[in-house]
Design an enzyme around this catalytic site. Structure first.
Site, PDB file in Angstrom:
ATOM      1  CG  ASP A 341     -69.190 -59.824  23.327  1.00 44.16           C
ATOM      2  OD1 ASP A 341     -69.764 -59.720  22.226  1.00 44.16           O
ATOM      3  OD2 ASP A 341     -68.944 -58.853  24.061  1.00 44.16           O
ATOM      4  CD  GLU A 342     -69.878 -59.098  28.134  1.00 45.36           C
ATOM      5  OE1 GLU A 342     -69.318 -58.945  29.220  1.00 45.36           O
ATOM      6  OE2 GLU A 342     -70.149 -58.151  27.367  1.00 45.36           O
TER       7      GLU A 342
HETATM    8  C1  NGO Z   1     -65.987 -57.127  27.708  1.00 45.89           C
HETATM    9  C2  NGO Z   1     -67.294 -56.875  27.004  1.00 45.89           C
HETATM   10  C3  NGO Z   1     -67.365 -55.487  26.381  1.00 45.89           C
HETATM   11  C4  NGO Z   1     -66.893 -54.431  27.363  1.00 45.89           C
HETATM   12  C5  NGO Z   1     -65.490 -54.766  27.820  1.00 45.89           C
HETATM   13  C6  NGO Z   1     -64.989 -53.748  28.817  1.00 45.89           C
HETATM   14  C7  NGO Z   1     -65.998 -58.236  25.772  1.00 45.89           C
HETATM   15  C8  NGO Z   1     -65.514 -59.121  24.710  1.00 45.89           C
HETATM   16  N1  NGO Z   1     -67.256 -57.901  25.973  1.00 45.89           N
HETATM   17  O1  NGO Z   1     -65.180 -57.634  26.636  1.00 45.89           O
HETATM   18  O2  NGO Z   1     -68.690 -55.236  25.992  1.00 45.89           O
HETATM   19  O3  NGO Z   1     -66.881 -53.174  26.725  1.00 45.89           O
HETATM   20  O4  NGO Z   1     -65.432 -56.038  28.404  1.00 45.89           O
HETATM   21  O5  NGO Z   1     -63.723 -54.011  29.310  1.00 45.89           O
END
Ligand code: NGO
Length: 533
Positions: A341-342
């Site tokens: 993710d991200e």
């Molecule tokens: C996102 C992020 C996480 C954060 C979270 C907080 C995902 C999959 N990546 O979810 O790093 O902790 O939000 O709500």
């Protein structure tokens, strides 16, 4: 043993889950009235529950628990039940494996269950003379025992000796899950939680028939599992947390203790090592993993998207191979979660190359890949499971992967994220995906939510609990209860039983149980709590 002297407990038959008030009759003695439980209070709602009016079975000093002969797992489940109930009832509750029942007592049998209830389903019969749980597999016996626990007076879940009596309402439940994957995720990276804290959460998950614990073991702020071939990950990378506290990590023995405790509750652990982003703790622990050869400082803030493993560096894949190899060897379950993710500090081309290569590494260690849905931007073999965490109901790359056979775990952030605040003034949590109270958590259909991912593409649901703002067990419980049981019901119960009003009554009936268990839950104004809870 039969308890003919017990007063009538149930006022009428429950057809299907038609939650007709299965309430105490007017003749019920006051002491028992305070403790009697109805079929209609079971969470998650069973597939069918049919009460037998006027019948109940009391657990007494002469109750024996019979476990299917020749089955060590059935005996273990019987012993767990006996150990739990001895604490609150003080009854001897001997466990025997020589007689199959069900003439008296409590029988846990691996014969006679309807084939259609599958591996996790069960049939529970309560007559005046006996309580019988039948299942095709031990997992089904375990799930059935959780239903039985909820049919006992709430005092049965107390940690101290209680006076009783211990009536169980008469009738039959035939039950099985809607989805194979019913998960909870705990972020032990932003704040570290001890083995005992995780075990307490596992006990709570088991009561609601959750069967997956996804552990988010690494992130920018901390690396939480000892890796023998890269020891600094835990000893240095695990040495901090959000806000700059001491952090912590699991030894491999600790991790195994969690895995085994989960297995005793028929819960599979999915370990997650998040990559290529969310890796500052690893990059800080080993300078040579960085493209520029310089280790960054450890990070204690809450920003996301700034770190990336070095995609062109060959050592990166040696590192991943060794880390995944050690974790796979410690993990009996079929899955390893690679995060994904991200990754906003990784170019699209690098991301694709990286995810494709990591999928091969995981497969080489005999495990199936799970990734956050971002991994659909790479090429996924149909075996890779994508965990949807978006806030919209469509996602084109994910839909394309699903069309190619990929299965989805549904964790829409605006429905299932247990770290979202309930209300604007909730002390803990975040708001980026919106406020989530019980109505919002419950009112969506996982099998008909995401465009292109219908019921058969959905492996199940999962409720993530991210811990940027959570420090204590009380914090975990405040965010998980009462929303976690809402997600658990979406995962277990057939859609035909879905009914917000009935659910909130069932949920409210859990409140007194949480009180005796010492669970620190949020008293949502959307739930009908019994007076005094
Ligand atoms: C996102 C992020 C996480 C954060 C979270 C907080 C995902 C999959 N990546 O979810 O790093 O902790 O939000 O709500």
């Amino acid at each position: 043993m039969a308890t003919p002297s017990l007063p009538r407990r149930l006022g009428g038959a429950l057809t299907g889950l038609g939650v007709v008030a299965a309430l105490l009759s007017a003749t019920t003695a006051p002491a028992a009235a305070a403790t009697a439980v109805a079929f209609s209070s079971v969470v998650p709602a069973p597939v069918t529950a049919t009460a037998t009016p006027g019948v109940s079975h009391g657990i007494t000093a002469s109750t024996t628990i019979y476990a299917a002969p020749g089955s060590a797992p059935a005996a273990a489940i019987a012993n767990q039940l006996a150990a739990r109930l001895r604490v609150s009832t003080g009854l001897p509750l001997p466990v025997v494996t020589t007689v199959a029942g069900p003439a008296d007592g409590i029988a846990l049998l691996l014969t006679g269950a309807p084939p259609g209830v599958g591996a996790e389903g069960y049939q529970l019969d309560v007559t005046a003379s006996a309580i019988t749980i039948r299942a095709n597999q031990p997992a089904g016996l375990f799930r059935g025992v959780q239903t039985l626990r909820q049919l006992l007076p709430v005092a049965a879940d107390a940690a101290t000796l209680q006076p009783g009596p211990w009536p169980v309402p008469g009738g039959q439940i035939v039950d099985h899950p809607r989805f194979a994957h019913r998960g909870a995720m705990l972020d032990v990276a932003r704040h570290f939680f001890t083995v005992a804290q995780v075990q307490r959460y596992l006990d709570q998950l088991a009561l609601y028939k959750i069967n997956v614990l996804h552990l988010h073991l690494s992130d920018d702020q901390g690396w939480r599992i000892a890796i023998n071939s890269w020891p600094n990950l835990a000893t240095y990378g695990g040495g901090t947390q959000v806000g700059g506290g001491p952090g912590g990590y699991y030894t491999q023995a600790d991790y195994t203790a969690i895995v085994n405790y989960a297995a005793d509750r028929y819960i599979t652990v999915i370990p997650e090592i998040d990559m290529p982003g969310h890796t500052n703790a690893a990059l800080a622990s080993y300078a040579q993993l960085n493209c520029n050869g310089v280790a960054p400082a450890r990070y204690t803030g809450t920003q996301v998207g700034f770190s990336s493993l070095c995609v062109p560096l060959e050592l990166t894949y040696t590192f991943i191979d060794q880390v995944i190899g050690e974790i796979a060897a410690l993990t009996p379950g079929p899955y390893v979660h690679i995060g994904g993710d991200e990754a906003s500090s990784t170019t699209a081309a690098d991301y694709s190359y990286f995810i494709n290569r990591v999928q091969q590494i995981v497969a080489a260690h005999g495990k199936t890949v799970v990734g956050w849905h971002d991994v659909a931007n790479a090429t996924l073999p149909p075996s890779t499971v994508a965990q949807f965490w978006g806030t919209t109901t469509s996602n084109a790359p994910l839909a394309a992967a699903v069309a190619n056979g990929t299965k989805v775990v549904m964790s829409p952030a605006n429905k299932t994220y247990l770290d979202m605040k309930y209300r604007n003034n909730t002390r803990l949590g975040q708001k980026w995906a919106g406020l989530i109270d019980v109505n919002t958590a419950y009112e969506w259909n996982p099998g008909a939510y995401l465009t292109g991912a219908g019921e058969t593409a959905v492996l199940g649901v999962e409720a993530p609990l991210w811990s940027e703002t959570l420090v204590t067990t009380a914090d975990i419980e405040y965010m998980a209860f009462p929303r976690l049981p809402a997600i658990a019901e979406l995962g277990w119960s057939p859609w035909s039983t879905h009914n917000l009003t009935a659910f909130k009554q069932r949920l409210g009936a859990q409140g007194p149980r949480w009180n005796v268990m010492g669970i620190n839950y949020y008293h949502s104004t959307q739930v009908t709590w019994p007076s005094g809870s």
